[in-house]
Write a protein that holds these residues in place. Sequence first.
Motif, PDB file in Angstrom:
ATOM      1  N   ASP A  86      45.296 -48.943  95.481  1.00  0.00           N
ATOM      2  CA  ASP A  86      44.171 -49.643  95.723  1.00  0.00           C
ATOM      3  C   ASP A  86      43.553 -50.465  94.696  1.00  0.00           C
ATOM      4  OD1 ASP A  86      44.446 -48.467  98.203  1.00  0.00           O
ATOM      5  OD2 ASP A  86      42.951 -47.213  98.167  1.00  0.00           O
ATOM      6  N   ALA A  87      43.592 -49.719  93.497  1.00  0.00           N
ATOM      7  CA  ALA A  87      42.946 -50.215  92.212  1.00  0.00           C
ATOM      8  C   ALA A  87      43.666 -51.628  91.809  1.00  0.00           C
ATOM      9  CB  ALA A  87      42.754 -49.457  91.163  1.00  0.00           C
ATOM     10  N   ILE A  88      44.659 -51.528  91.966  1.00  0.00           N
ATOM     11  CA  ILE A  88      45.762 -52.730  91.476  1.00  0.00           C
ATOM     12  C   ILE A  88      45.543 -53.880  92.427  1.00  0.00           C
ATOM     13  CG2 ILE A  88      48.196 -53.625  91.119  1.00  0.00           C
ATOM     14  CD1 ILE A  88      48.761 -51.035  90.153  1.00  0.00           C
ATOM     15  N   GLN A  89      45.466 -53.539  93.712  1.00  0.00           N
ATOM     16  CA  GLN A  89      45.451 -54.551  94.763  1.00  0.00           C
ATOM     17  C   GLN A  89      44.029 -55.036  94.980  1.00  0.00           C
ATOM     18  OE1 GLN A  89      46.753 -52.312  98.303  1.00  0.00           O
ATOM     19  NE2 GLN A  89      48.661 -52.977  98.168  1.00  0.00           N
ATOM     20  N   SER A  90      42.991 -54.250  94.365  1.00  0.00           N
ATOM     21  CA  SER A  90      41.559 -54.916  94.628  1.00  0.00           C
ATOM     22  C   SER A  90      41.350 -55.695  93.311  1.00  0.00           C
ATOM     23  CB  SER A  90      40.731 -53.615  94.648  1.00  0.00           C
ATOM     24  OG  SER A  90      40.947 -53.117  95.482  1.00  0.00           O
ATOM     25  N   PHE A  91      41.881 -55.517  92.038  1.00  0.00           N
ATOM     26  CA  PHE A  91      41.463 -55.937  90.799  1.00  0.00           C
ATOM     27  C   PHE A  91      42.548 -56.782  90.132  1.00  0.00           C
ATOM     28  CE2 PHE A  91      38.534 -52.156  91.412  1.00  0.00           C
ATOM     29  CZ  PHE A  91      37.399 -52.922  91.186  1.00  0.00           C
ATOM     30  N   ARG A  92      43.725 -57.017  90.738  1.00  0.00           N
ATOM     31  CA  ARG A  92      44.693 -57.674  90.200  1.00  0.00           C
ATOM     32  C   ARG A  92      44.472 -59.158  89.937  1.00  0.00           C
ATOM     33  NH1 ARG A  92      50.393 -56.989  92.697  1.00  0.00           N
ATOM     34  NH2 ARG A  92      50.825 -58.446  90.709  1.00  0.00           N
ATOM     35  N   ASP A  93      43.438 -59.752  90.671  1.00  0.00           N
ATOM     36  CA  ASP A  93      42.950 -61.010  90.691  1.00  0.00           C
ATOM     37  C   ASP A  93      42.272 -61.370  89.365  1.00  0.00           C
ATOM     38  OD1 ASP A  93      44.128 -61.517  93.031  1.00  0.00           O
ATOM     39  OD2 ASP A  93      42.292 -61.524  94.190  1.00  0.00           O
TER      40      ASP A  93
END
Length: 306
Positions: A86-93
């Motif tokens: 969830d963290a990667i998908q939320s903040f990779r931008d």
Amino acid sequence: MMMMIQRRVGGERQDSSAAAYNVVHKLPHGDSPYVRAKHVQLVEKDAEAAIELFWRAIEARDRVDSALKDMALLMKQQNRAEEAIDAIQSFRDLCSRQAQESLDNVLIDLYKKCGRIEEQVELLKQKLWMIYQGEAFNGKPTKTARSHGKKFQVTVEKETSRILGNLGWAYMQLMDYTAAEAVYRKAQLIEPDANKACNLCTCLIKQGKHDEARTIIFRDVLIENKEGSGDPRLMDRVQELLSELKPQEEEAAALASVSVECEVGMDEIAVVEGLDEFVKEWRRPYRTRRLPIFEEILPLRDQLAC
């Protein structure tokens, strides 16, 4: 004057001491949220506190590339893999373009740990398409990687073979041995090794193709001495595979009892077709960024069957 010299010397000694401390503990320099998180992780060995500090570093936009990756890996170690996804998908931008490939690699491992195999398969396919179109490695035939503190060069052939090996393994977990076989065969053509040869044998055995499995075991593992064939654990696995093989006269019955899990879809064909030509293109001094075969395939991507 003497006092000023003593202070200067004392300050230099402190700086030198701090630099040596950072080198020993592999810490970055400074006093930012990310640096504090690394200190808690590597020196104080408090994983949960470090995760909280990595969150703060991301919120403060402090070395977000490293903070997000380090936090996700630490979450995985703490059995918080779903949160890491969830963290990667939320903040990779928030991360740089250069960090995306590394984040994809972390995400693939997290999907595997969580048993989210379908998502792992899709991401592996995306990575292959990026390589095929010249978007990986910044269009170069090699890249510098790091493992256990040491740098080494990775060729596009090795990376392609590695991704195909992971894709084959994922298909095996889905019990789609037909697709796994096709992928492993292409991986072996690019850069053969004994472990992938054994996985290919497993796919063949599951489909009742015992003669082919025997041939690969003896040719690619026991005779030709492929990379990794000297590993004692691998030799144990070879013995297990040989014990699974049925006598030739039982093959007809075995084939009759095998149920087809899934036919190879258009996406699997697209993924493995043309890899030989692709590798040749990378070896030429002047290559186009995309091969003609992929120009033909790309318009059909949205229509590909899973």
